[in-house]
Design a protein around this motif. Structure first.
Motif, PDB file in Angstrom:
ATOM      1  N   THR A  27       0.817  -1.224   0.000  1.00  0.00           N
ATOM      2  CA  THR A  27       0.000   0.000   0.000  1.00  0.00           C
ATOM      3  C   THR A  27       0.853   1.278   0.000  1.00  0.00           C
ATOM      4  O   THR A  27       0.561   2.202  -0.775  1.00  0.00           O
ATOM      5  CB  THR A  27      -0.983  -0.002   1.184  1.00  0.00           C
ATOM      6  N   PRO A  28       1.900   1.377   0.810  1.00  0.00           N
ATOM      7  CA  PRO A  28       2.710   2.607   0.749  1.00  0.00           C
ATOM      8  C   PRO A  28       3.281   2.867  -0.651  1.00  0.00           C
ATOM      9  O   PRO A  28       3.329   4.021  -1.105  1.00  0.00           O
ATOM     10  CB  PRO A  28       3.815   2.344   1.767  1.00  0.00           C
ATOM     11  N   VAL A  31       0.586   4.311  -2.873  1.00  0.00           N
ATOM     12  CA  VAL A  31       0.385   5.729  -2.538  1.00  0.00           C
ATOM     13  C   VAL A  31       1.479   6.573  -3.194  1.00  0.00           C
ATOM     14  O   VAL A  31       1.208   7.604  -3.822  1.00  0.00           O
ATOM     15  CB  VAL A  31       0.378   5.931  -1.010  1.00  0.00           C
ATOM     16  N   MET A  39      -2.867  10.903   3.133  1.00  0.00           N
ATOM     17  CA  MET A  39      -3.916   9.901   2.950  1.00  0.00           C
ATOM     18  C   MET A  39      -4.782   9.762   4.204  1.00  0.00           C
ATOM     19  O   MET A  39      -4.259   9.634   5.322  1.00  0.00           O
ATOM     20  CB  MET A  39      -3.307   8.539   2.616  1.00  0.00           C
ATOM     21  N   LEU A  58       1.988   3.469   6.333  1.00  0.00           N
ATOM     22  CA  LEU A  58       2.053   4.695   5.534  1.00  0.00           C
ATOM     23  C   LEU A  58       2.912   5.765   6.209  1.00  0.00           C
ATOM     24  O   LEU A  58       3.417   6.675   5.542  1.00  0.00           O
ATOM     25  CB  LEU A  58       0.642   5.252   5.297  1.00  0.00           C
ATOM     26  N   ALA A  61       2.737   9.720   5.616  1.00  0.00           N
ATOM     27  CA  ALA A  61       1.792   9.927   4.502  1.00  0.00           C
ATOM     28  C   ALA A  61       0.341   9.719   4.935  1.00  0.00           C
ATOM     29  O   ALA A  61      -0.579   9.929   4.148  1.00  0.00           O
ATOM     30  CB  ALA A  61       2.123   8.991   3.344  1.00  0.00           C
ATOM     31  N   CYS A  62       0.122   9.313   6.192  1.00  0.00           N
ATOM     32  CA  CYS A  62      -1.242   9.132   6.716  1.00  0.00           C
ATOM     33  C   CYS A  62      -1.606  10.305   7.622  1.00  0.00           C
ATOM     34  O   CYS A  62      -0.853  10.632   8.549  1.00  0.00           O
ATOM     35  CB  CYS A  62      -1.342   7.826   7.495  1.00  0.00           C
TER      36      CYS A  62
END
Length: 360
Positions: A27-28, A31, A39, A58, A61-62
């Motif tokens: 997932t990272p 992204v 996110m 993440l 980035a989260c």
């Protein structure tokens, strides 16, 4: 289908990553590939631990975890989630969980245009479609918009290990319903037929193995693969009576989503089979059975799934209202939809008796 091929097929622009452990490991990267930096992770209460593991992966980035997804995406729940995304300054959304979580992610994408990444933990198939749904004033509205189609889908069979067997079974049969209706959809095609037959075969073969060993990597991977194919069928075609009826039963009468699909599917296929014999024959071939509706009904029973609407809490007095509401909507179906026909179908599904071809 006539010998002369005549069809249209839109290949949807979805990137798929499929491997064990992908929720955290892939997932990272997805992204980053999209150039996103803020996110919002969306989930329901039940899948919050998994969603937080994705959020942790993440890192910076989260910008937050929003864990308020609910079944059938009530519009007021969507409003709160959209506000959360805006308040956090999110530039994208990761939906982790089942159809409710992905549905809420889609609601955010629909209203804000933010790109969506889906990390499904059930077999709903919603992640492979541009279809959104919202429930307001007791009625479920659906529509199609390319904005809600996830840019990436991360399939991680390990996420489904903890999915209880009863929910695995009903979620899997819900996926089968997408493939069944795609086979007789007005916009079906040979490509859809291939995906539908393989999807039914994969899922129907995997579910008994999942029931036998809940955390079997091979069985879970096969089921998730089947769900992907069945979901792709849902995304490529227009659904008919079965899906409309389930939307009415869920949105207006509060019945649980996957369980309702599980109960209704054999009866809907039995109802439509005389007008769609090729579709019924394809499903039967995939199930290695002579009679597809009966085989679906027996599969549910063998795996301990509910087989009657009465079990799900529908009142007998509501059958006529549900039939009238379903027949009052316009949608394609191989057999003409009438209130009497739907009522007969519903009555059989309410009682849970073995389906009879064309008897509704």
């Amino acid at each position: 289908m006539n010998d002369a091929l005549d069809f249209t097929y839109d290949a949807l622009p979805v990137r798929v990553v499929f491997r064990p452990g992908a929720a955290v490991s892939a997932t990272p990267g997805e992204v980053g590939r999209l150039g996103l930096r803020r996110m919002l992770v969306v989930c329901g209460a039940r899948g919050a631990d998994t969603a937080r593991a994705v959020a942790d992966a993440l890192g910076p980035a989260c910008v937050g975890v929003h864990d308020r997804a609910r079944m059938h995406v009530p519009v007021e729940v969507a409003d709160v989630a959209v506000q959360a995304a805006r308040s956090a300054g999110a530039d994208g959304c990761v939906a982790v969980g089942g159809g409710s979580s992905i549905g809420l992610g889609k609601a955010i994408a629909l209203r804000t245009g933010l790109p969506l990444i889906a990390v499904p933990s059930t077999y709903s198939g919603s992640e492979m479609t541009p279809v959104w749904g919202l429930t307001e004033h007791g009625a479920k509205r659906t529509g199609r918009d390319p904005k809600v189609l996830p840019r990436s889908v991360v399939y991680d069979p390990e996420l489904t290990f903890s999915l209880p067997v009863p929910l695995s079974v009903t979620s899997g049969i819900n996926a089968l319903a997408h493939a069944v209706e795609a086979l007789y959809a007005p916009d079906t095609s040979p490509l859809v037929a291939l995906m539908a037959e393989e999807g039914v075969r994969a899922m129907a073969g995997a579910l008994p193995a999942v029931a036998e060993e809940q955390a079997s990597p091979a069985a879970r991977g096969r089921a998730l693969y089947g769900a992907w194919l069945c979901g792709s069928c849902l995304g490529a075609t227009t659904m008919g009576l079965h899906h409309k009826l389930c939307h009415v039963l869920g949105g207006s009468f509060g019945l649980p989503h996957a369980e309702t699909h599980t109960v209704v599917l054999p009866y809907a296929l039995a109802h439509n089979a005389p007008a769609a014999p090729d579709a019924a024959a394809t499903v039967a071939r995939a199930l290695d059975a002579a009679d597809a509706p009966t085989a679906l009904w027996e599969l549910a029973g063998r795996l301990g799934a509910p087989r009657s609407l009465a079990e799900l809490g529908l009142a007998e007095a509501d059958l006529a209202a549900a039939a009238a509401q379903t027949a009052g909507q316009a949608y394609p179906n191989p057999r003409p939809v009438t209130a009497d026909g739907v009522l007969a179908l519903l009555r059989a599904a309410y009682e849970g008796v073995a389906p009879v071809l064309g008897d509704h």
